[in-house]
Design a protein around this motif. Structure first.
Motif, PDB file in Angstrom:
ATOM      1  N   GLY A 171       0.819  -1.208   0.000  1.00 35.34           N
ATOM      2  CA  GLY A 171       0.000   0.000   0.000  1.00 35.34           C
ATOM      3  C   GLY A 171       0.849   1.252   0.000  1.00 35.34           C
ATOM      4  N   GLY A 172       1.939   1.199   0.744  1.00 39.30           N
ATOM      5  CA  GLY A 172       2.799   2.369   0.839  1.00 39.30           C
ATOM      6  C   GLY A 172       3.553   2.647  -0.441  1.00 39.30           C
ATOM      7  N   ILE A 173       3.899   1.591  -1.179  1.00 35.24           N
ATOM      8  CA  ILE A 173       4.695   1.805  -2.397  1.00 35.24           C
ATOM      9  C   ILE A 173       3.805   2.089  -3.602  1.00 35.24           C
ATOM     10  N   PHE A 174       2.720   1.305  -3.757  1.00 36.39           N
ATOM     11  CA  PHE A 174       1.905   1.472  -4.958  1.00 36.39           C
ATOM     12  C   PHE A 174       0.649   2.302  -4.715  1.00 36.39           C
ATOM     13  N   GLY A 175       0.219   2.380  -3.445  1.00 39.90           N
ATOM     14  CA  GLY A 175      -1.003   3.116  -3.141  1.00 39.90           C
ATOM     15  C   GLY A 175      -1.038   4.532  -3.691  1.00 39.90           C
ATOM     16  N   ASP A 222      -9.979  12.933   2.939  1.00 40.46           N
ATOM     17  CA  ASP A 222     -10.411  11.555   3.036  1.00 40.46           C
ATOM     18  C   ASP A 222      -9.474  10.780   3.959  1.00 40.46           C
ATOM     19  N   VAL A 223     -10.031  10.135   4.993  1.00 43.32           N
ATOM     20  CA  VAL A 223      -9.196   9.451   5.980  1.00 43.32           C
ATOM     21  C   VAL A 223      -8.513   8.237   5.366  1.00 43.32           C
ATOM     22  N   PHE A 224      -9.243   7.513   4.508  1.00 48.24           N
ATOM     23  CA  PHE A 224      -8.657   6.304   3.913  1.00 48.24           C
ATOM     24  C   PHE A 224      -7.423   6.636   3.079  1.00 48.24           C
ATOM     25  N   SER A 225      -7.552   7.647   2.191  1.00 46.49           N
ATOM     26  CA  SER A 225      -6.383   7.967   1.368  1.00 46.49           C
ATOM     27  C   SER A 225      -5.277   8.554   2.235  1.00 46.49           C
ATOM     28  N   GLY A 226      -5.660   9.228   3.332  1.00 43.08           N
ATOM     29  CA  GLY A 226      -4.651   9.717   4.270  1.00 43.08           C
ATOM     30  C   GLY A 226      -3.866   8.561   4.875  1.00 43.08           C
ATOM     31  N   ILE A 227      -4.591   7.485   5.199  1.00 40.56           N
ATOM     32  CA  ILE A 227      -3.918   6.320   5.784  1.00 40.56           C
ATOM     33  C   ILE A 227      -2.985   5.669   4.772  1.00 40.56           C
ATOM     34  N   VAL A 228      -3.458   5.578   3.507  1.00 35.80           N
ATOM     35  CA  VAL A 228      -2.614   4.956   2.475  1.00 35.80           C
ATOM     36  C   VAL A 228      -1.346   5.783   2.266  1.00 35.80           C
ATOM     37  N   HIS A 229      -1.511   7.109   2.200  1.00 32.51           N
ATOM     38  CA  HIS A 229      -0.319   7.940   2.032  1.00 32.51           C
ATOM     39  C   HIS A 229       0.562   7.899   3.278  1.00 32.51           C
ATOM     40  N   GLY A 230      -0.075   7.706   4.439  1.00 33.44           N
ATOM     41  CA  GLY A 230       0.697   7.562   5.667  1.00 33.44           C
ATOM     42  C   GLY A 230       1.538   6.298   5.659  1.00 33.44           C
TER      43      GLY A 230
END
Lengths: 394, 324
Positions: free
Chosen positions: A121-125, A181-189
């Protein structure tokens, strides 16, 4: 490769094993060089030729401005791929053995799965999910299947039932006060967390292993001096020093990584030193020496591989500390506010906790699970890679 | 080397470490432009004066025109004589501000440390004695939970539950109540619980794994064969050797936690302790106070490490002093 099945003595490929000149590189090093050189060229080009405002990849297409941290991250990913993942494929027998040992610890397998999710998720998200954007109108959207009182939300994206704004799949984990958006925030986190994990680990391993082996082989007063230096590094109040640096010079994610990594290698150095000292007494090292191996070769081919299992375990247990420190600083409002880390999300939702708990809970639980996973993984690696430790824990 | 000489050497070494950290602090601060000099220059420019001259005057006033080594000697002297300057944001001497902070910090960190040191090894040894039973699994689960959950996150969740919903504790720490009162105990219970949960996991794990070794040791068999009661056997023959390896990690871990957590927990629960003082100094750009609290934490850490090493030698007489 012949080394895959070294059961029979006459089948051993001695040219493969007795490679001694430094320029006769292994396939791993060739791959590493082939991948790292273009990266270096791009980095130099970005640094010297392009002016600061032009995104690095603009001539090619995507508007992704590669920063210093990104370059370091890609570099450490390459190291990881060529020196940790590739050797596992080169030596399937050993890999199978590790996996068998590792599989027995079920929480650790689950942890590995979770960390794989965070890693991928961190690399491709970020390539598929755009960065969270500010939009005040759609603030406080509840997560899907949940609802919040209409009065808190200015524009409800989903349906309004009984004066309750319902969550939608558009924002599966809801939005913050600013409509991010919390979800995309988590993915970018996840990207940020992976960057912190990988880069600090590489720095700590490099300094720790070099310092430890040099100290062990130097001996005498140099050894004493170096170990006293390690004592100081170990008793250094890193968080406070970072606060001081932050106060005086200001600091972003890069500075955070450098400062925390620069004061975390003490334990690794100590460990590597004691391991080198004990290994250098072994018979096979003496045989190696008599055959004319240089100190560098002994360290590179025998000391470090023998200490590797414990180094990896120790590093796995160090990463959660870094992630936690970043989250703490972000929560205090002292972190790098330009990056979408989990800590930033937690601190963003803190004041709205009573009616919009998802803003804090979602990234908080992800952070908790990640730290937990690293701890379980470290525990399991300790058992799998180090059969001696098993006796104690079994 | 005898015990006396070892203690002397160790104390001297602690002094050296504190001096080195103080030096690094000094270098960090002196390498950066002083904010108050810039402030003076800006002030002068705004009022139509000469900014360069004003900056020069401000530098002179603060002794910044002197050579580096003179300033360094002054700095070291004032640090070790506890002349830590004046806190601009709190309008009181830095030492006084820190003392006030320490008063509140001690109120929760003393029970926290005592509880961790008492309960941690006990639970650890207990779960080693009942290894792989449900009690052991429950203790292990709790240890991992406490170890992994970020203190500040756990703190705000509990504050939401007990402060906002159940209204058992005040949302912001109430400084008006007496130190030894039920009210104070109640409002400090949640911060102490959060901190104990965070620190006890590691202690439990280490003591569990270490004491597992001694369970089946020869001396335990002998003790049991001689009819020593299980309680006494565990207290004398398992607990004591377990404490030795534990003590090497315990103080360091507690201190590391103390530095980070006191800041976070005090900010979350609104306790005006030393962590909060540091945080406010940072926000208010109060250089003297920030420096003072950094040094205070550093000295606490150095003294803690010193005590750890001394306790270690007392606990385990087998270790010779020459090795370290």
């Amino acid at each position: 490769m012949a080394t895959q099945k070294p059961e029979r003595f006459d089948q051993v490929d001695w040219t493969e094993i007795s490679r001694s000149r430094w320029f006769d590189l292994s396939i791993n090093s060739i791959g590493m060089l082939a991948a790292a050189l273009p990266l270096l060229i791009v980095a130099l080009y970005d640094w010297q030729v392009l002016d600061e405002r032009t995104p690095t990849l603009e001539p090619v297409g995507p508007a992704w401005d590669v920063g210093t941290v990104d370059y370091l991250f890609i570099f450490t990913l390459l190291l990881f791929a060529f020196y940790i993942v590739l050797p596992l494929f080169q030596n399937p027998r050993r890999t199978k053995y590790y996996w068998r040992e590792f599989k027995r610890n079920r929480p650790a397998v689950v942890s590995l799965g979770w960390l794989a999710v965070v890693f991928v998720g961190g690399i491709f998200g970020p390539f598929f999910i755009s960065a969270p954007e500010q939009s005040i109108l759609t603030g406080y959207q509840p997560p899907v299947f949940l609802s919040v009182e209409q009065s808190y939300v200015s524009t409800c994206v989903g349906e309004v039932v009984n004066n309750q704004c319902q969550g939608t799949w558009q924002h599966p984990l809801g939005t913050t006060a600013g409509g991010k958006d919390v979800f995309s925030g988590i993915v970018h986190g996840m990207t940020i967390s992976m960057q912190i994990g990988f880069i600090t680990t590489t720095i700590v391993a490099t300094i720790g292993i070099t310092f430890g082996t040099v100290s062990a082989y130097a001996g005498g007063w140099a050894d004493e001096l170096m170990m006293r230096f390690v004592d100081i590094v170990l008793s250094f109040p890193t968080l406070l020093m970072f606060l001081l640096i932050l106060y005086i010079y200001g600091a972003g994610l890069g500075m955070f990584i450098v400062v925390f990594a620069a004061f975390a290698w003490g334990g690794t150095a100590r460990y590597v030193r004691s391991k080198s000292l004990s290994i250098s007494e072994e018979e096979f090292i003496k045989a190696n020496r008599i055959s004319g191996a240089s100190t560098y070769r002994v360290v590179r081919r025998h000391v470090v591989p023998n200490a590797a299992s414990s180094i990896i375990t120790q590093l796995t247990l160090l990463i959660p500390g870094f992630l936690l420190a970043e989250a703490q600083l972000a929560f205090l409002g002292l972190g790098d506010s330009t990056i979408p880390s989990w800590g930033q999300l937690i601190s963003a939702g803190r004041s709205d906790l009573s009616f919009a708990p998802w803003i804090v809970l979602a990234p908080g639980i992800v952070l908790f699970l990640t730290i937990l996973a690293f701890n379980f993984l470290g525990d399991a690696l300790l058992d799998a890679l180090n059969p001696e430790a098993e006796a104690e824990n079994a | 080397m005898g015990f006396g000489r070892y203690v002397t050497a160790r104390v001297l070494w602690a002094g050296v470490v504190s001096l080195i950290i103080t030096t690094i602090t000094f270098l960090l601060v002196s390498a950066a432009p002083n904010p108050s000099v810039q402030e003076a220059a800006t002030q002068a420019a705004l009022q139509g004066g000469d900014p360069a001259e004003a900056a020069e005057r401000a530098r002179e006033l603060r002794g910044l025109d002197q050579p580096l080594y003179v300033r360094y000697m002054d700095f070291i002297e004032s640090v070790y004589t506890f002349d830590w300057g004046w806190s601009r944001s709190r309008s009181q001497p830095v030492t006084e501000a820190l003392g006030q902070g320490l008063y509140y910090t001690a109120q929760y960190s003393v029970p926290w440390t005592v509880l961790t040191v008492l309960i941690g090894p006990l639970v650890g040894v207990y779960s080693a004695a009942n290894m792989y039973s449900w009690k052991d699994h429950a203790a292990t689960g709790f240890a991992f939970f406490g170890y992994a959950i970020p203190n500040f996150f756990f703190g705000i969740i509990l504050l939401l539950i007990f402060g906002v919903w159940l209204e058992v504790i005040p949302v912001v720490y109430n400084t008006d109540v007496a130190v030894f009162s039920v009210q104070n105990a109640v409002q400090l219970s949640i911060p102490v619980f959060v901190l104990v949960t965070g620190s006890i996991g590691a202690v439990m794990r280490v003591s569990r794994n270490e004491s597992a070794e001694f369970q089946n040791a020869e001396f335990m068999k002998t003790a049991k064969a001689k009819g020593v009661s299980p309680l006494r056997a565990y207290a004398y023959h398992v607990m004591r050797p377990t404490l030795v390896p534990l003590s090497t990690t315990l103080v360091g871990q507690l201190l590391a936690l103390f530095l980070g957590s006191s800041l976070l927990v005090e900010v979350v629960f609104g306790i005006p302790g030393i962590g909060r003082v540091t945080y406010n100094a940072l926000i208010a750009q109060d250089t003297n106070l920030l420096l003072g609290s950094t040094l205070a934490f550093t000295f606490i850490a150095v003294i803690g490490n010193l005590l750890e090493d001394l306790v270690f030698t007392v606990l385990d007489p087998r270790i010779s002093y020459d090795d370290r």
